[in-house]
Structure formats: C-alpha cells, structure tokens
Design an enzyme around this catalytic site. Structure first.
Site, short mmCIF file in Angstrom:
data_model
loop_
_atom_site.label_atom_id
_atom_site.label_comp_id
_atom_site.label_asym_id
_atom_site.label_seq_id
_atom_site.Cartn_x
_atom_site.Cartn_y
_atom_site.Cartn_z
N GLU A 65 45.23 -27.74 60.02
CA GLU A 65 45.48 -28.21 58.64
C GLU A 65 46.97 -28.21 58.30
OE1 GLU A 65 44.46 -25.27 59.43
OE2 GLU A 65 45.64 -23.85 58.24
N CYS B 220 42.11 -19.37 62.53
CA CYS B 220 42.93 -18.16 62.40
C CYS B 220 42.10 -17.02 61.80
CB CYS B 220 44.19 -18.46 61.61
SG CYS B 220 45.48 -17.22 61.79
N HIS C 294 46.51 -23.74 63.67
CA HIS C 294 46.22 -24.28 62.34
C HIS C 294 46.32 -25.81 62.30
CE1 HIS C 294 46.29 -20.57 59.88
NE2 HIS C 294 47.10 -20.11 60.82
#
Lengths: 74, 225
Positions: B200, B90, B198
């Site tokens: 994570e 990002c 994302h």
C-alpha cells in the site's frame, strides 16, 4: 492468589535481545558471561489458578516460539 | 459480488497506522474501501479483507497478540475458514500468525534494529488471490518497515511450506534474518496471505511507485472473490 508467570524464548530460538545484552555486559567490564536470555515476567492476581495454564497457552506465551512456567507465589 | 463493485475491508485496531494508506490503495483500484473497526461484530459484507500494518495495541505482550482477540477477528476467522481472501501486511501478518490463520511467528530482526527500507522480493507463488496478477518469479521493489519481521517456523513447517509452494514472497536480500528468506506465506487453502513488505505504500505514482497495486489488485482478478 498471586501467580508469577515466566515466559522465555524456546531453546534454540534466536534471542537477539539476549545476544545484545550479552555483548553489552563486557563493555561495562563484566567478564565471563557465557549466555544471556531475555524473557518476560507476568504477575497475576487471580481468584484461582485453575486457568493459568490456559492463559499462558492462549495469550501470555506464543507456544510456537516461547516456553513458559508459572508458580503460585502467595 | 452481485454485479456491484468489489468491496475490500481494512481492519482498524487501536495503533494500526497503515489503514488509511490501504483504504486509499483500494480506492485507486476502483474497489470500494470499507473500514472495519476492531469492535465491529461483522465484516459488512466485504469480498476481501486487508489487515494493515502498524502497532496494534502498542505491540503489548507480542506484536499482534492482543489484536488477535478483538471482536472483529471472530467474523474474520470465519471468513478466512470459508475461503475468503485475507491479506495481512506487516503487523497484519503478525496478527494472522498469532491468530493461527498462518503458521510460524515473526521474531525480532536479527540486527536488533528497526528496518525501514525498500527491498526487492521475488513472487514465488501466483496461485493466491493476492499474487494472481503477478508473474511467477517476478521481482518487485517494496518498502519494509518493521522491528519483528524475522520469520520463524519449526523445520517441519518450513519444509511443508516449501514443498507445498506456500512461500509467496521471498527476499532477494534478507533484511531481517527470516528463515529461507521468507517475506510472505499463505495458508493451506491459499486464501490467507501474510507479507512483511508494504504494497500500500507503493500504490500511487505520487508515492514514487504503484508497483504495490500488482499485489493488492490481484484480488480483483477473481481468484477466490
């Protein structure tokens, strides 16, 4: 010396900010707006204008998507 | 690696906000999470680096434009040039394009709206250190949350990326107007990867999915490490 740098989206690069403003103007009754482009104005106070172009290339504008012009204004 | 556990660094700029999530994901992988402060002069001997999401330096000027000149970026660039695995997520992707470690740029979403959603992406290239653990053509559901995710590159660069198989992730449903539905690309050396989704944020069953570990964990498989 004062330098004014104008940064704007390159010709042909999508400018959604400009498009959004363009569609907002008629909503306020302003007619006949054919195109709007939104850029960025950077005012610098520098000792010399020698490195302004390098500043534009390296930081103030992203040459991949933006073009810039600058002038000494005082 | 000297027989020790793999050490994965996560850069922290003022305004990064996915660094803790990334560090947590690294821990879940069984690797050693290492925080890399923006003013650190070196990378503390890490084996791989994640540049996380967020709004580094408030997105002032352009997303990633200021972070690109942070002190930690000099050793990070050396690390990337020497083949070290680097993943930008990002805002991290935006930082890597501003640093010219990846081609192109991320423009405002075509909708002019911040997009926060879970999207399906297809893994297009598995010969990178960050996708080696995925199957070619595998579909993943990953969160996206961004205002500038609309990938842009000039036609010649786009053609080069496609010809060289450097589009790493592609959206199945384009959320932001990205050219060629591109969600992630890699550099010529294939060790630097930038993605808008994302991983994570889906790295723990407590978050509803740990599908993101396929991406983050790929780096442990040895490609480039």
């Amino acid at each position: 010396m004062k330098v004014r740098v104008l940064v704007r989206p390159k010709e042909g690069i999508l400018d959604p900010q400009g498009e959004a403003v363009k569609s907002a103007l008629p909503a306020l009754g302003f007619e006949g707006v054919n195109a709007v482009h939104v850029g960025r104005l950077v005012e610098l106070d520098v000792e010399s204008a020698d490195e302004v172009d390098a500043m534009c290339r390296r930081l103030l504008a992203n040459p991949t998507i933006e073009e810039y012009e600058w002038e000494v204004v005082g | 690696m000297g027989g020790g556990r793999v050490r994965i660094g996560v850069t922290v700029f003022p305004g990064s906000n996915c660094d803790r999530d990334a560090l947590h994901a690294v821990e879940r992988l069984g690797a050693v999470p290492v925080e890399l402060w923006h003013a650190d002069p070196d990378l503390k001997g890490v084996d791989a680096v994640i540049v996380p999401g967020g709004f580094s330096y408030g997105d002032y000027l352009r997303p990633g434009a200021i972070a690109r000149f942070a002190k930690v970026m000099a050793p990070l660039e050396d690390f990337a040039f020497s083949g070290g695995p680097v993943l930008g997520v990002c805002n991290g992707f935006q930082v890597l394009t501003e640093a010219h470690l990846l081609p192109g740029a991320l423009l405002r979403n075509i909708s002019m709206r911040f997009v926060c959603d879970r999207v399906r992406v297809r893994v297009e290239a598995t010969d990178t250190p960050w996708t080696a653990g995925c199957e070619a053509g595998e579909e993943l559901a990953l969160p996206v949350a961004h205002n500038e995710g609309n990938y842009f590159a000039d036609p010649a660069t786009l053609a080069e990326l496609e010809d060289e198989g450097r589009v790493v992730l592609r959206y199945l449903e384009n959320p932001n107007g990205s050219a060629n539905d591109i969600a992630g690309v890699c550099n010529e050396g294939r060790n630097v990867v930038g993605i808008m989704p994302h991983p994570e944020r889906v790295s723990d069953p407590a978050l509803g999915s740990d599908e993101g570990l396929k991406i983050l964990g790929s780096v442990l498989l040895g490609a480039g490490v």
